[in-house]
Design an enzyme around this catalytic site. Structure first.
Site, PDB file in Angstrom:
ATOM      1  N   SER A   1      -0.417  10.421   7.032  1.00  0.00           N
ATOM      2  CA  SER A   1      -1.431  10.449   8.087  1.00  0.00           C
ATOM      3  C   SER A   1      -0.779  10.711   9.436  1.00  0.00           C
ATOM      4  O   SER A   1       0.390  10.361   9.662  1.00  0.00           O
ATOM      5  CB  SER A   1      -2.140   9.093   8.134  1.00  0.00           C
ATOM      6  OG  SER A   1      -2.961   9.016   9.274  1.00  0.00           O
TER       7      SER A   1
ATOM      8  N   TYR B   1      -1.503   0.242   8.828  1.00  0.00           N
ATOM      9  CA  TYR B   1      -1.683   1.588   8.256  1.00  0.00           C
ATOM     10  C   TYR B   1      -0.572   2.538   8.742  1.00  0.00           C
ATOM     11  O   TYR B   1       0.021   3.283   7.950  1.00  0.00           O
ATOM     12  CB  TYR B   1      -3.062   2.094   8.671  1.00  0.00           C
ATOM     13  CG  TYR B   1      -3.490   3.406   8.069  1.00  0.00           C
ATOM     14  CD1 TYR B   1      -3.970   3.478   6.763  1.00  0.00           C
ATOM     15  CD2 TYR B   1      -3.457   4.575   8.819  1.00  0.00           C
ATOM     16  CE1 TYR B   1      -4.385   4.692   6.220  1.00  0.00           C
ATOM     17  CE2 TYR B   1      -3.871   5.787   8.288  1.00  0.00           C
ATOM     18  CZ  TYR B   1      -4.335   5.838   6.988  1.00  0.00           C
ATOM     19  OH  TYR B   1      -4.744   7.051   6.459  1.00  0.00           O
TER      20      TYR B   1
HETATM   21  P1  NAP Z   1     -11.492   7.677   0.496  1.00  0.00           P
HETATM   22  O1  NAP Z   1     -12.575   8.689   0.552  1.00  0.00           O
HETATM   23  O2  NAP Z   1     -11.736   6.301   0.990  1.00  0.00           O
HETATM   24  O3  NAP Z   1     -10.970   7.609  -1.020  1.00  0.00           O
HETATM   25  C1  NAP Z   1      -9.945   6.727  -1.347  1.00  0.00           C
HETATM   26  C2  NAP Z   1      -9.474   7.000  -2.749  1.00  0.00           C
HETATM   27  O4  NAP Z   1      -8.352   6.141  -3.020  1.00  0.00           O
HETATM   28  C3  NAP Z   1     -10.532   6.690  -3.805  1.00  0.00           C
HETATM   29  O5  NAP Z   1     -10.377   7.606  -4.862  1.00  0.00           O
HETATM   30  C4  NAP Z   1     -10.141   5.288  -4.253  1.00  0.00           C
HETATM   31  O6  NAP Z   1     -10.531   4.953  -5.593  1.00  0.00           O
HETATM   32  C5  NAP Z   1      -8.647   5.364  -4.182  1.00  0.00           C
HETATM   33  N1  NAP Z   1      -8.007   4.062  -4.072  1.00  0.00           N
HETATM   34  C6  NAP Z   1      -8.063   3.181  -3.040  1.00  0.00           C
HETATM   35  N2  NAP Z   1      -7.365   2.066  -3.342  1.00  0.00           N
HETATM   36  C7  NAP Z   1      -6.863   2.261  -4.595  1.00  0.00           C
HETATM   37  C8  NAP Z   1      -6.075   1.481  -5.465  1.00  0.00           C
HETATM   38  N3  NAP Z   1      -5.654   0.264  -5.111  1.00  0.00           N
HETATM   39  N4  NAP Z   1      -5.751   1.988  -6.670  1.00  0.00           N
HETATM   40  C9  NAP Z   1      -6.168   3.227  -7.060  1.00  0.00           C
HETATM   41  N5  NAP Z   1      -6.938   4.009  -6.273  1.00  0.00           N
HETATM   42  C10 NAP Z   1      -7.271   3.523  -5.061  1.00  0.00           C
HETATM   43  O7  NAP Z   1     -10.203   8.159   1.287  1.00  0.00           O
HETATM   44  P2  NAP Z   1      -9.718   9.625   1.738  1.00  0.00           P
HETATM   45  O8  NAP Z   1     -10.175   9.845   3.108  1.00  0.00           O
HETATM   46  O9  NAP Z   1     -10.005  10.610   0.681  1.00  0.00           O
HETATM   47  O10 NAP Z   1      -8.149   9.330   1.818  1.00  0.00           O
HETATM   48  C11 NAP Z   1      -7.208   9.822   0.879  1.00  0.00           C
HETATM   49  C12 NAP Z   1      -5.821   9.677   1.468  1.00  0.00           C
HETATM   50  O11 NAP Z   1      -5.767  10.418   2.683  1.00  0.00           O
HETATM   51  C13 NAP Z   1      -5.449   8.231   1.838  1.00  0.00           C
HETATM   52  O12 NAP Z   1      -4.094   8.001   1.550  1.00  0.00           O
HETATM   53  C14 NAP Z   1      -5.677   8.192   3.338  1.00  0.00           C
HETATM   54  O13 NAP Z   1      -4.871   7.211   3.958  1.00  0.00           O
HETATM   55  C15 NAP Z   1      -5.268   9.588   3.729  1.00  0.00           C
HETATM   56  N6  NAP Z   1      -5.823  10.033   5.004  1.00  0.00           N
HETATM   57  C16 NAP Z   1      -7.161  10.185   5.190  1.00  0.00           C
HETATM   58  C17 NAP Z   1      -7.633  10.613   6.429  1.00  0.00           C
HETATM   59  C18 NAP Z   1      -9.105  10.823   6.705  1.00  0.00           C
HETATM   60  O14 NAP Z   1      -9.434  11.109   7.869  1.00  0.00           O
HETATM   61  N7  NAP Z   1      -9.995  10.719   5.742  1.00  0.00           N
HETATM   62  C19 NAP Z   1      -6.743  10.864   7.466  1.00  0.00           C
HETATM   63  C20 NAP Z   1      -5.383  10.693   7.247  1.00  0.00           C
HETATM   64  C21 NAP Z   1      -4.941  10.288   6.005  1.00  0.00           C
HETATM   65  P3  NAP Z   1     -11.993   4.312  -5.933  1.00  0.00           P
HETATM   66  O15 NAP Z   1     -12.963   5.470  -5.809  1.00  0.00           O
HETATM   67  O16 NAP Z   1     -11.895   3.802  -7.323  1.00  0.00           O
HETATM   68  O17 NAP Z   1     -12.249   3.258  -4.922  1.00  0.00           O
END
Ligand code: NAP
Length: 242
Positions: free
Chosen positions: A140, A153
């Site tokens: 991130s 984070y």
């Molecule tokens: P999201 O929509 O909240 O989805 C999170 C995903 O992670 C879901 O598939 C969830 O599974 C899974 N997950 C969470 N905790 C878990 C655990 N303990 N074991 C296994 N799976 C787990 O998040 P996203 O925005 O797609 O984020 C994906 C990645 O990108 C993350 O690492 C996040 O930090 C990073 N990121 C996101 C953003 C943003 O703006 N969205 C920005 C920077 C970085 P379930 O469906 O089963 O809950």
């Protein structure tokens, strides 16, 4: 058969990555924690597009669960080495440092950083034996710049960036690359409570990104063509640099 494992493949960025990897001929192991219905949606989309995918539930914050479920899968499928690993699963629990209970620190570090160690260690052995592998870690902007309200984070993502750079140097000569993709603000459930209009002005491209736009960068780093890139961080943030 070429296998790819995407942690957190049930929703958001992980779903987009899973779909793109499947389109490149990978059989995708779609990991999720508790949202089986969403994991099923990812799998259905892949199947509808002529791809192949399997669900693999485990909690990336729990080393015993990883060992038991991912470990057993690897043990039972020795003929199916995982060629691509995308460490994508992550959570955020934002709070000011002075207010932050230990649980919020620990759970974010366990889910976002410790998972890198436990999951990668299991998969890496097969890659080293095959002398080929691609590891892509979704980090991130917070892990590069640090963001107020996100000490936990930011620490977790900065930790993964450091580990990526170290591991890249350990395994470069074995044909295995390890890189990061660092998204800025991306439209997923993780950013649901964040008002896009309030941040538009600080983002040169004046909008939040799409999960697909992050997945494209992951796909490139996961490709054979990215063979001389390792220990690198690609920012996907609409120009919102530090
Ligand atoms: P999201 O929509 O909240 O989805 C999170 C995903 O992670 C879901 O598939 C969830 O599974 C899974 N997950 C969470 N905790 C878990 C655990 N303990 N074991 C296994 N799976 C787990 O998040 P996203 O925005 O797609 O984020 C994906 C990645 O990108 C993350 O690492 C996040 O930090 C990073 N990121 C996101 C953003 C943003 O703006 N969205 C920005 C920077 C970085 P379930 O469906 O089963 O809950």
């Amino acid at each position: 058969m070429k296998y790819a494992l995407v942690t957190g493949g049930s929703r958001g960025i992980g779903r987009a990555i899973s779909i793109k990897l499947a389109s490149q001929g990978y059989t995708v192991l779609v990991n999720y924690q508790r949202n089986e219905a969403e994991a099923d949606k990812t799998i259905s989309t892949i199947l509808e597009n002529g791809g192949v995918a399997e669900k693999l539930q485990f909690d990336v914050s729990d080393k015993n669960d990883i060992q038991q479920k991912l470990g057993s899968w690897i043990e039972a499928n020795k003929d199916k080495p995982v060629e691509v690993l995308v460490n994508n699963a992550g959570i955020r629990k934002d709070n000011l440092m002075v207010m932050m209970p230990e649980e919020e620190w620990r759970s974010v570090l366990q889910t976002n950083l410790d998972s890198f160690y436990y999951v990668t260690k299991l998969v890496l052995q097969g890659m080293l034996l095959k002398r080929y592998g691609r590891i892509v870690n979704v980090v991130s902007l917070s892990g590069i710049k640090g963001l107020p309200g996100q000490t936990n984070y930011s620490a977790s993502k900065a930790g993964v960036i450091g580990a990526t750079k170290a591991l890249a140097q350990e395994i470069g000569r074995r044909g295995v690359t390890v890189n990061c993709v660092a998204p800025g603000f991306i439209k997923t459930e993780m950013t649901e409570g964040i008002e896009e209009s309030q941040f538009r002005n600080i983002i040169p491209m004046q909008r939040f990104g799409e999960a697909d736009e992050v997945a494209e960068a992951v796909l490139f780093l996961a490709s054979k063509g990215a063979s001389y890139i390792t220990g690198e961080v690609i920012n996907v943030n609409g120009g919102l640099h530090t």
